[in-house]
Design a protein around this motif. Structure first.
Motif, PDB file in Angstrom:
ATOM      1  N   LEU A   1       2.129  -0.320  17.216  1.00 27.15           N
ATOM      2  CA  LEU A   1       0.724  -0.060  17.532  1.00 27.15           C
ATOM      3  C   LEU A   1      -0.057   0.302  16.276  1.00 27.15           C
ATOM      4  CD1 LEU A   1      -1.471   0.309  19.709  1.00 27.15           C
ATOM      5  CD2 LEU A   1      -0.713   2.690  19.927  1.00 27.15           C
ATOM      6  N   ASP A   2       0.518   1.169  15.455  1.00 31.39           N
ATOM      7  CA  ASP A   2      -0.152   1.599  14.230  1.00 31.39           C
ATOM      8  C   ASP A   2      -0.349   0.428  13.275  1.00 31.39           C
ATOM      9  OD1 ASP A   2      -0.945   3.946  12.338  1.00 31.39           O
ATOM     10  OD2 ASP A   2       0.524   2.805  11.183  1.00 31.39           O
ATOM     11  N   PHE A   3       0.699  -0.405  13.107  1.00 33.24           N
ATOM     12  CA  PHE A   3       0.587  -1.548  12.206  1.00 33.24           C
ATOM     13  C   PHE A   3      -0.544  -2.472  12.637  1.00 33.24           C
ATOM     14  CE2 PHE A   3       1.397  -5.679  10.458  1.00 33.24           C
ATOM     15  CZ  PHE A   3       1.879  -5.425   9.179  1.00 33.24           C
ATOM     16  N   ASN A   4      -0.631  -2.746  13.931  1.00 35.48           N
ATOM     17  CA  ASN A   4      -1.669  -3.647  14.428  1.00 35.48           C
ATOM     18  C   ASN A   4      -3.060  -3.054  14.262  1.00 35.48           C
ATOM     19  OD1 ASN A   4       0.294  -5.489  15.141  1.00 35.48           O
ATOM     20  ND2 ASN A   4       0.367  -4.882  17.292  1.00 35.48           N
ATOM     21  N   ILE A   5      -3.182  -1.738  14.438  1.00 32.52           N
ATOM     22  CA  ILE A   5      -4.482  -1.090  14.251  1.00 32.52           C
ATOM     23  C   ILE A   5      -4.894  -1.141  12.784  1.00 32.52           C
ATOM     24  CG2 ILE A   5      -5.689   1.136  14.320  1.00 32.52           C
ATOM     25  CD1 ILE A   5      -4.096   1.796  16.840  1.00 32.52           C
ATOM     26  N   VAL A   6      -3.942  -0.824  11.898  1.00 30.18           N
ATOM     27  CA  VAL A   6      -4.231  -0.872  10.453  1.00 30.18           C
ATOM     28  C   VAL A   6      -4.586  -2.295  10.030  1.00 30.18           C
ATOM     29  CG1 VAL A   6      -3.242  -0.577   8.150  1.00 30.18           C
ATOM     30  CG2 VAL A   6      -2.833   1.145   9.906  1.00 30.18           C
ATOM     31  N   GLN A   7      -3.867  -3.268  10.572  1.00 32.31           N
ATOM     32  CA  GLN A   7      -4.160  -4.668  10.258  1.00 32.31           C
ATOM     33  C   GLN A   7      -5.586  -5.026  10.656  1.00 32.31           C
ATOM     34  OE1 GLN A   7      -2.627  -8.176  12.616  1.00 32.31           O
ATOM     35  NE2 GLN A   7      -1.304  -8.367  10.808  1.00 32.31           N
ATOM     36  N   SER A   8      -5.997  -4.588  11.845  1.00 31.03           N
ATOM     37  CA  SER A   8      -7.362  -4.850  12.300  1.00 31.03           C
ATOM     38  C   SER A   8      -8.382  -4.183  11.386  1.00 31.03           C
ATOM     39  CB  SER A   8      -7.527  -4.341  13.738  1.00 31.03           C
ATOM     40  OG  SER A   8      -8.848  -4.521  14.190  1.00 31.03           O
ATOM     41  N   THR A   9      -8.059  -2.979  10.929  1.00 33.34           N
ATOM     42  CA  THR A   9      -8.946  -2.281   9.994  1.00 33.34           C
ATOM     43  C   THR A   9      -9.054  -3.032   8.677  1.00 33.34           C
ATOM     44  OG1 THR A   9      -8.311  -0.158  10.984  1.00 33.34           O
ATOM     45  CG2 THR A   9      -9.340  -0.087   8.801  1.00 33.34           C
ATOM     46  N   HIS A  10      -7.925  -3.515   8.182  1.00 35.64           N
ATOM     47  CA  HIS A  10      -7.933  -4.280   6.927  1.00 35.64           C
ATOM     48  C   HIS A  10      -8.766  -5.551   7.060  1.00 35.64           C
ATOM     49  CE1 HIS A  10      -5.389  -1.584   4.937  1.00 35.64           C
ATOM     50  NE2 HIS A  10      -4.205  -2.053   5.300  1.00 35.64           N
ATOM     51  N   GLN A  11      -8.701  -6.191   8.203  1.00 35.38           N
ATOM     52  CA  GLN A  11      -9.483  -7.406   8.405  1.00 35.38           C
ATOM     53  C   GLN A  11     -10.976  -7.112   8.268  1.00 35.38           C
ATOM     54  OE1 GLN A  11      -8.172  -8.685  12.257  1.00 35.38           O
ATOM     55  NE2 GLN A  11      -6.281  -9.630  11.491  1.00 35.38           N
ATOM     56  N   GLN A  12     -11.406  -5.986   8.835  1.00 35.65           N
ATOM     57  CA  GLN A  12     -12.807  -5.606   8.720  1.00 35.65           C
ATOM     58  C   GLN A  12     -13.153  -5.219   7.290  1.00 35.65           C
ATOM     59  OE1 GLN A  12     -15.145  -5.932  11.007  1.00 35.65           O
ATOM     60  NE2 GLN A  12     -16.680  -5.214   9.534  1.00 35.65           N
TER      61      GLN A  12
ATOM     62  N   TYR B   1     -15.817  -8.305   0.183  1.00 34.61           N
ATOM     63  CA  TYR B   1     -16.396  -9.485  -0.448  1.00 34.61           C
ATOM     64  C   TYR B   1     -17.827  -9.231  -0.916  1.00 34.61           C
ATOM     65  CZ  TYR B   1     -12.576 -12.688   0.552  1.00 34.61           C
ATOM     66  OH  TYR B   1     -11.357 -13.319   0.563  1.00 34.61           O
ATOM     67  N   ARG B   2     -18.439  -8.200  -0.338  1.00 31.87           N
ATOM     68  CA  ARG B   2     -19.808  -7.865  -0.734  1.00 31.87           C
ATOM     69  C   ARG B   2     -19.854  -6.713  -1.733  1.00 31.87           C
ATOM     70  NH1 ARG B   2     -20.252  -8.589   4.964  1.00 31.87           N
ATOM     71  NH2 ARG B   2     -20.126  -6.333   5.287  1.00 31.87           N
TER      72      ARG B   2
ATOM     73  N   LYS C   1     -16.169  -7.991  -7.049  1.00 35.05           N
ATOM     74  CA  LYS C   1     -16.686  -9.072  -7.881  1.00 35.05           C
ATOM     75  C   LYS C   1     -16.212  -8.920  -9.328  1.00 35.05           C
ATOM     76  CE  LYS C   1     -20.729  -9.695  -4.920  1.00 35.05           C
ATOM     77  NZ  LYS C   1     -22.159  -9.469  -4.734  1.00 35.05           N
ATOM     78  N   ILE C   2     -16.130  -7.668  -9.786  1.00 36.49           N
ATOM     79  CA  ILE C   2     -15.615  -7.434 -11.139  1.00 36.49           C
ATOM     80  C   ILE C   2     -14.155  -7.848 -11.217  1.00 36.49           C
ATOM     81  CG2 ILE C   2     -15.066  -5.653 -12.845  1.00 36.49           C
ATOM     82  CD1 ILE C   2     -17.517  -4.107 -11.824  1.00 36.49           C
ATOM     83  N   PHE C   3     -13.374  -7.448 -10.198  1.00 32.99           N
ATOM     84  CA  PHE C   3     -11.950  -7.805 -10.179  1.00 32.99           C
ATOM     85  C   PHE C   3     -11.770  -9.318 -10.144  1.00 32.99           C
ATOM     86  CE2 PHE C   3      -8.170  -8.883  -7.645  1.00 32.99           C
ATOM     87  CZ  PHE C   3      -7.202  -8.389  -8.493  1.00 32.99           C
ATOM     88  N   LEU C   4     -12.565 -10.006  -9.317  1.00 31.88           N
ATOM     89  CA  LEU C   4     -12.459 -11.455  -9.228  1.00 31.88           C
ATOM     90  C   LEU C   4     -12.816 -12.114 -10.550  1.00 31.88           C
ATOM     91  CD1 LEU C   4     -13.997 -12.098  -5.681  1.00 31.88           C
ATOM     92  CD2 LEU C   4     -11.597 -12.316  -6.353  1.00 31.88           C
ATOM     93  N   LEU C   5     -13.834 -11.580 -11.225  1.00 38.33           N
ATOM     94  CA  LEU C   5     -14.213 -12.123 -12.532  1.00 38.33           C
ATOM     95  C   LEU C   5     -13.075 -11.960 -13.530  1.00 38.33           C
ATOM     96  CD1 LEU C   5     -16.327 -13.324 -14.444  1.00 38.33           C
ATOM     97  CD2 LEU C   5     -17.161 -11.006 -14.853  1.00 38.33           C
TER      98      LEU C   5
END
Length: 368
Positions: free
Chosen positions: A140-151, A157-158, A163-167
């Motif tokens: 249950l915890d893994f799935n909740i954390v996964q959902s949080t990471h998705q958000q 990305y904003r 953006k600095i890391f990607l550059l």
């Protein structure tokens, strides 16, 4: 519970990725064990209890006194016999799987969330004698954390730091993999004098420059600013000198990358790596150079572990970020270039397990 049962429960919570819910309780338990048992040999007749106590106390930044040479001898002795155990127990049972996994990479070097997913799947598949409430909570915890990471990924990305890391990543990977000398003439001028002028640096010279040449130090400084509530002028002066824990994490990243990407980079005609410099300086073979670099990585991890205990300047959060960056690079470059080469299935599969595919309840051989 007796002290050993407490330690085993802490270990299980860590493996399942649940320990962060019980940080205060775990710290209180370990503090009590450390203060009551410090300097005593009350567990000396139980190797399992002694080793588990030692590992957990050091993981939680209690610097248990012990001769490092003795630990090296113990590791060599136990590794030999455990390898024999695995080879003689090739059936896929729970214990041999755990032992084989530990022999591949020490638990301290593994990415915690990757490890948690692996261990949860192992528990579901092997039908081990585990408190079912623990396993259900972990899923249950893994799935909740996964959902949080998705958000969080959507928001990152904003974010300007992303953006600095990607550059930094684009610049670094373009240089390593795709840039030609004509396209990057100014950028590679200093390195051209190294390589094409016949002046190959010594191993130490390479290391002194190499850990700074990757994006890790800058990324960690940015991370420090992001996770520190009040950034002082004095602290930034310390960061400008790249303190030891940043240096060690960057060295691990540099050397691990070299071990995995050498053939590809040599084919591209890039600058010498640590392997090339060591071979050139000492007349060593490729295998000897790689063995030495693995030794340096091992010693660097020891220094990082020591820095975590002795350095009171930084928060636990920031020190975890430094440690996890080193762990991440060890995973990315585990015998492959899992970062720079797009078709690496292991990287994609792991990202899917962590960020996309939730864990169903029940054992794998049951209808979910």
């Amino acid at each position: 519970m007796d002290p050993l049962a407490k330690l085993e429960q802490i270990d299980m919570l860590q493996r399942l990725g649940l320990s962060y819910h019980f940080e205060e309780e775990i710290n209180n338990l370990l503090k009590g064990i450390h203060s009551s048992d410090f300097g005593k040999d009350t567990w000396k007749d139980n190797l399992h209890a002694t080793s588990l106590k030692f590992r957990l106390l050091r993981q939680h930044e209690y610097w248990v006194p012990q001769g490092e040479t003795i630990l090296e001898e113990a590791r060599n002795f136990t590794s030999k016999h455990l390898k024999d155990f695995v080879s003689n127990n090739k059936e896929e049972n729970y214990l041999s799987t755990l032992v084989g996994h530990a022999l591949e990479v020490p638990v301290q070097w593994r990415v915690p969330r990757v490890e948690a997913r692996w261990f949860i799947d192992l528990c579901r598949n092997k039908h081990i004698d585990l408190n079912p409430t623990f396993l259900e909570l972990a899923i249950l915890d893994f799935n909740i954390v996964q959902s949080t990471h998705q958000q969080e990924l959507k928001e990152l990305y904003r974010d300007i730091s992303t953006k600095i890391f990607l550059l930094l990543t684009v610049v670094d990977d373009t240089y390593d993999s795709y840039g030609t000398l004509d396209e990057l003439e100014r950028f590679t001028h200093a390195f051209q004098r190294w390589y094409y002028g016949g002046n190959t640096p010594t191993f130490e010279e390479y290391l002194e420059n190499g850990w700074l040449s990757i994006a890790a130090p800058i990324v960690l400084v940015i991370a420090y600013v992001c996770v520190t509530n009040h950034v002082t002028e004095e602290a930034m002066k310390v960061m400008e000198q790249y303190p030891s824990i940043i240096r060690q994490a960057s060295i691990i990243g540099r050397l691990t990358n070299d071990l995995s990407t050498l053939p590809f980079e040599l084919e591209k005609g890039n600058v010498p790596t640590s392997i090339h410099c060591y071979m050139n300086e000492f007349g060593a073979s490729d295998a000897e150079a790689r063995q030495h670099i693995k030794f340096v990585i091992d010693e660097t991890w020891k220094q990082m572990n020591k820095d975590r205990v002795e350095n009171s300047t930084f928060s636990h959060t920031f020190m975890d970020i430094c440690t996890n960056l080193a762990r991440m690079t060890m995973w990315f470059y585990d015998g492959r270039d899992g970062f720079g080469i797009q078709y690496q299935c292991k990287t994609k599969d792991c990202a899917s397990l962590l960020l996309l595919n939730s864990i169903p309840f029940g054992h794998e051989d049951q209808d979910d």
